[in-house]
Design an enzyme around this catalytic site. Structure first.
Site, PDB file in Angstrom:
ATOM      1  N   ARG A  28     -26.759  23.726  15.905  1.00  0.00           N
ATOM      2  CA  ARG A  28     -27.024  22.650  14.938  1.00  0.00           C
ATOM      3  C   ARG A  28     -28.242  21.816  15.311  1.00  0.00           C
ATOM      4  O   ARG A  28     -28.259  20.608  15.087  1.00  0.00           O
ATOM      5  CB  ARG A  28     -25.816  21.716  14.789  1.00  0.00           C
ATOM      6  N   ARG A  32     -28.071  17.027  10.493  1.00  0.00           N
ATOM      7  CA  ARG A  32     -28.095  15.614  10.108  1.00  0.00           C
ATOM      8  C   ARG A  32     -28.635  14.655  11.155  1.00  0.00           C
ATOM      9  O   ARG A  32     -28.921  13.509  10.836  1.00  0.00           O
ATOM     10  CB  ARG A  32     -26.693  15.186   9.666  1.00  0.00           C
ATOM     11  N   ARG A  41     -32.778  17.638   2.384  1.00  0.00           N
ATOM     12  CA  ARG A  41     -31.517  17.907   1.709  1.00  0.00           C
ATOM     13  C   ARG A  41     -31.211  16.912   0.595  1.00  0.00           C
ATOM     14  O   ARG A  41     -30.213  17.078  -0.113  1.00  0.00           O
ATOM     15  CB  ARG A  41     -30.382  17.877   2.738  1.00  0.00           C
ATOM     16  N   ASP A  77     -24.933  28.979   6.730  1.00  0.00           N
ATOM     17  CA  ASP A  77     -23.583  28.545   7.077  1.00  0.00           C
ATOM     18  C   ASP A  77     -22.689  29.775   7.126  1.00  0.00           C
ATOM     19  O   ASP A  77     -22.992  30.791   6.485  1.00  0.00           O
ATOM     20  CB  ASP A  77     -23.034  27.537   6.061  1.00  0.00           C
ATOM     21  N   TYR A 152     -10.544  29.547   7.135  1.00  0.00           N
ATOM     22  CA  TYR A 152     -10.993  28.803   5.947  1.00  0.00           C
ATOM     23  C   TYR A 152     -10.413  29.402   4.667  1.00  0.00           C
ATOM     24  O   TYR A 152     -10.036  28.678   3.745  1.00  0.00           O
ATOM     25  CB  TYR A 152     -12.524  28.734   5.888  1.00  0.00           C
TER      26      TYR A 152
HETATM   27  O1  CP3 Z   1     -26.718  25.884  14.464  1.00  0.00           O
HETATM   28  C1  CP3 Z   1     -27.563  25.712  13.576  1.00  0.00           C
HETATM   29  O2  CP3 Z   1     -28.532  24.920  13.707  1.00  0.00           O
HETATM   30  C2  CP3 Z   1     -27.499  26.552  12.311  1.00  0.00           C
HETATM   31  C3  CP3 Z   1     -26.847  25.936  11.232  1.00  0.00           C
HETATM   32  C4  CP3 Z   1     -25.355  26.071  11.058  1.00  0.00           C
HETATM   33  C5  CP3 Z   1     -24.677  25.348  10.056  1.00  0.00           C
HETATM   34  N1  CP3 Z   1     -23.401  25.759  10.028  1.00  0.00           N
HETATM   35  C6  CP3 Z   1     -25.311  24.373   9.171  1.00  0.00           C
HETATM   36  C7  CP3 Z   1     -24.448  23.331   8.591  1.00  0.00           C
HETATM   37  C8  CP3 Z   1     -24.421  26.891  11.677  1.00  0.00           C
HETATM   38  C9  CP3 Z   1     -24.593  27.834  12.845  1.00  0.00           C
HETATM   39  C10 CP3 Z   1     -23.184  26.679  11.011  1.00  0.00           C
HETATM   40  C11 CP3 Z   1     -21.966  27.432  11.339  1.00  0.00           C
HETATM   41  C12 CP3 Z   1     -20.682  26.873  10.946  1.00  0.00           C
HETATM   42  N2  CP3 Z   1     -20.320  26.333   9.745  1.00  0.00           N
HETATM   43  C13 CP3 Z   1     -19.524  26.927  11.747  1.00  0.00           C
HETATM   44  C14 CP3 Z   1     -19.467  27.525  13.113  1.00  0.00           C
HETATM   45  C15 CP3 Z   1     -20.123  26.650  14.107  1.00  0.00           C
HETATM   46  C16 CP3 Z   1     -19.379  25.373  14.417  1.00  0.00           C
HETATM   47  O3  CP3 Z   1     -19.915  24.322  14.133  1.00  0.00           O
HETATM   48  O4  CP3 Z   1     -18.288  25.491  14.947  1.00  0.00           O
HETATM   49  C17 CP3 Z   1     -18.469  26.345  11.020  1.00  0.00           C
HETATM   50  C18 CP3 Z   1     -17.055  26.150  11.502  1.00  0.00           C
HETATM   51  C19 CP3 Z   1     -18.984  25.988   9.755  1.00  0.00           C
HETATM   52  C20 CP3 Z   1     -18.249  25.389   8.627  1.00  0.00           C
HETATM   53  C21 CP3 Z   1     -18.838  24.074   8.273  1.00  0.00           C
HETATM   54  N3  CP3 Z   1     -19.999  23.929   7.525  1.00  0.00           N
HETATM   55  C22 CP3 Z   1     -18.400  22.774   8.655  1.00  0.00           C
HETATM   56  C23 CP3 Z   1     -17.163  22.485   9.462  1.00  0.00           C
HETATM   57  C24 CP3 Z   1     -19.342  21.849   8.139  1.00  0.00           C
HETATM   58  C25 CP3 Z   1     -19.369  20.340   8.312  1.00  0.00           C
HETATM   59  C26 CP3 Z   1     -18.961  19.587   7.109  1.00  0.00           C
HETATM   60  C27 CP3 Z   1     -19.400  18.141   7.184  1.00  0.00           C
HETATM   61  O5  CP3 Z   1     -20.097  17.684   6.279  1.00  0.00           O
HETATM   62  O6  CP3 Z   1     -19.029  17.462   8.164  1.00  0.00           O
HETATM   63  C28 CP3 Z   1     -20.317  22.601   7.446  1.00  0.00           C
HETATM   64  C29 CP3 Z   1     -21.507  22.088   6.772  1.00  0.00           C
HETATM   65  C30 CP3 Z   1     -22.782  22.285   7.517  1.00  0.00           C
HETATM   66  N4  CP3 Z   1     -23.217  23.486   8.013  1.00  0.00           N
HETATM   67  C31 CP3 Z   1     -23.779  21.312   7.775  1.00  0.00           C
HETATM   68  C32 CP3 Z   1     -24.826  21.961   8.439  1.00  0.00           C
HETATM   69  C33 CP3 Z   1     -26.139  21.380   8.887  1.00  0.00           C
HETATM   70  C34 CP3 Z   1     -23.703  19.853   7.354  1.00  0.00           C
HETATM   71  C35 CP3 Z   1     -23.784  19.760   5.860  1.00  0.00           C
HETATM   72  C36 CP3 Z   1     -24.820  18.776   5.361  1.00  0.00           C
HETATM   73  O7  CP3 Z   1     -25.857  18.556   5.998  1.00  0.00           O
HETATM   74  O8  CP3 Z   1     -24.598  18.264   4.248  1.00  0.00           O
END
Ligand code: CP3
Length: 348
Positions: A28, A32, A41, A77, A152
């Site tokens: 990540r 954010r 975004r 994602d 999920y």
């Molecule tokens: O690592 C990186 O920089 C690559 C980007 C990345 C994202 N998601 C972007 C994202 C990666 C590798 C993921 C994988 C992902 N997504 C996982 C496995 C890794 C981990 O964190 O355990 C999981 C479980 C998800 C599912 C998911 N997507 C969650 C739990 C969330 C958070 C929701 C929230 O708003 O709190 C997301 C959304 C997400 N994926 C965001 C990002 C940057 C945030 C959304 C936003 O910016 O609006």
């Protein structure tokens, strides 16, 4: 094997070869915590951002402009390939992946058709342009692991204990294996698209697999992860396997066949090196919350991770999970530089 990318410290460490310094990237790292990410975004849903090649490219490159990190990770994602095959799943702000029709029975298998490269043209396009822009810096592709994706789908959204998921795993092994088999096929196809387009490494995020005990992991999850890694074995790209809370599963994660095992902060890298079989590099494992502490604390903890990481056959510095949104990006810049300075190897 002589291109500048192939000789980068990140790929050398993944291959357990000598490195000039310990390579570092952050899960990540695009997200954010960066104001420019929030600006890119603005007004765009997560799914819209993940399906536009220009946005994927821009957000992937953002952290590289700030930090001297040794690899980029594709902005996407774990639910993108599911959505691409037509599953009704969305990412809700502040919540995570949510589906209106959770997976319940054999009839739901029909909704998980195979993924074709034509389902994700934006991924191919973004990877192609990123590889060109990044030059010698490797690009990491990724996908979600079978347990995490299944969770999920079955829970319908994020879950603390994954009770419904485990109920299916324990209660209906036939349907469980059919579901994970479908997910493994989709995931392998999605990773092959990324490798064909030019990513230099792939990471399988089975983030929530740590809620399963070792014997159940071996029986219920490992065969599917193994199939995903086997599908990429001939590709020549290092394969990284990561989960949270997997201290008791590190050996089993290794058995699934990855080249690099991602470790969270609950087990030191020296102990993790003893838990995995020989022939694996390790990635990790600073607690992301350490970055919220004052710099002297961060500095001491980074040095500790580097010392413990020396026990591993190869070490890629990372956090034990993703960057927290409230992290000061300057701390990520300072950690990157500190890792490089502290780990410099002088040729003998
Ligand atoms: O690592 C990186 O920089 C690559 C980007 C990345 C994202 N998601 C972007 C994202 C990666 C590798 C993921 C994988 C992902 N997504 C996982 C496995 C890794 C981990 O964190 O355990 C999981 C479980 C998800 C599912 C998911 N997507 C969650 C739990 C969330 C958070 C929701 C929230 O708003 O709190 C997301 C959304 C997400 N994926 C965001 C990002 C940057 C945030 C959304 C936003 O910016 O609006």
């Amino acid at each position: 094997m002589t291109s500048p990318t192939q000789e980068s410290p990140f790929l050398r460490a993944c291959r357990r070869e000598p490195v000039p310094y310990t390579p570092v990237w952050f899960m990540r790292q695009a997200g954010r915590s960066l104001p420019e990410y929030r600006a890119a975004r603005d007004g765009m849903t997560m799914m819209a951002a993940c399906t536009r090649a220009d946005v994927i490219t821009e957000i992937t490159l953002q952290p590289l402009r700030r930090f001297a990190v040794d690899a980029a990770i594709l902005f996407s994602d774990i639910v993108v390939p599911l959505r691409a095959v037509g599953v009704d799943i969305d990412i809700q702000p502040g919540v995570g992946p949510v589906t209106a029709q959770p997976f319940r029975s054999e009839a739901d298998l029909a909704r998980l058709r195979d993924l074709d490269p034509g389902d994700v043209p934006y991924v191919t396009e973004a990877v192609t342009s990123l590889v060109r822009e990044l030059g010698a810096t490797p690009l990491i592709g990724f996908a979600g692991g079978p347990f995490t994706l299944a969770s999920y789908l079955i829970e319908g959204g994020p879950s603390k204990n994954h009770d419904l998921t485990k109920a299916l795993m324990y209660g209906d092994p036939g349907l469980w294996h059919a579901l994970l088999g479908r997910l493994a096929d989709i995931t392998a196809a999605f990773l092959r698209v990324q490798v064909s387009a030019g990513v230099s490494a792939v990471q399988l995020f089975d983030s929530w697999a740590g809620v399963v005990g070792p014997d159940d992991y071996r029986a219920a999850v490992l065969p599917h992860s193994k199939r995903i890694f086997e599908a990429l074995a001939g590709s020549g790209v290092p394969r990284i396997h990561f989960g949270v809370g997997t201290g008791e599963l590190l050996r089993q994660l290794g058995e699934a066949g990855a080249d690099v095992i991602g470790v969270d902060w609950r087990v030191g890298l020296d102990e993790a090196a003893r838990r995995v079989d020989a022939g694996k590099a390790l990635q990790g494992n600073l607690d992301p919350a350490v970055l919220l502490a004052p710099w002297p604390v961060i500095e001491q903890r980074v040095k500790q991770v580097l010392v413990q990481g020396r026990v591993a056959e190869g070490h890629v510095f990372n956090l034990g999970h993703g960057v927290l949104p409230q992290t000061d990006p300057d701390m990520l810049a300072r950690v990157t530089d500190l890792v490089h300075q502290e780990s410099v190897r002088h040729p003998a």
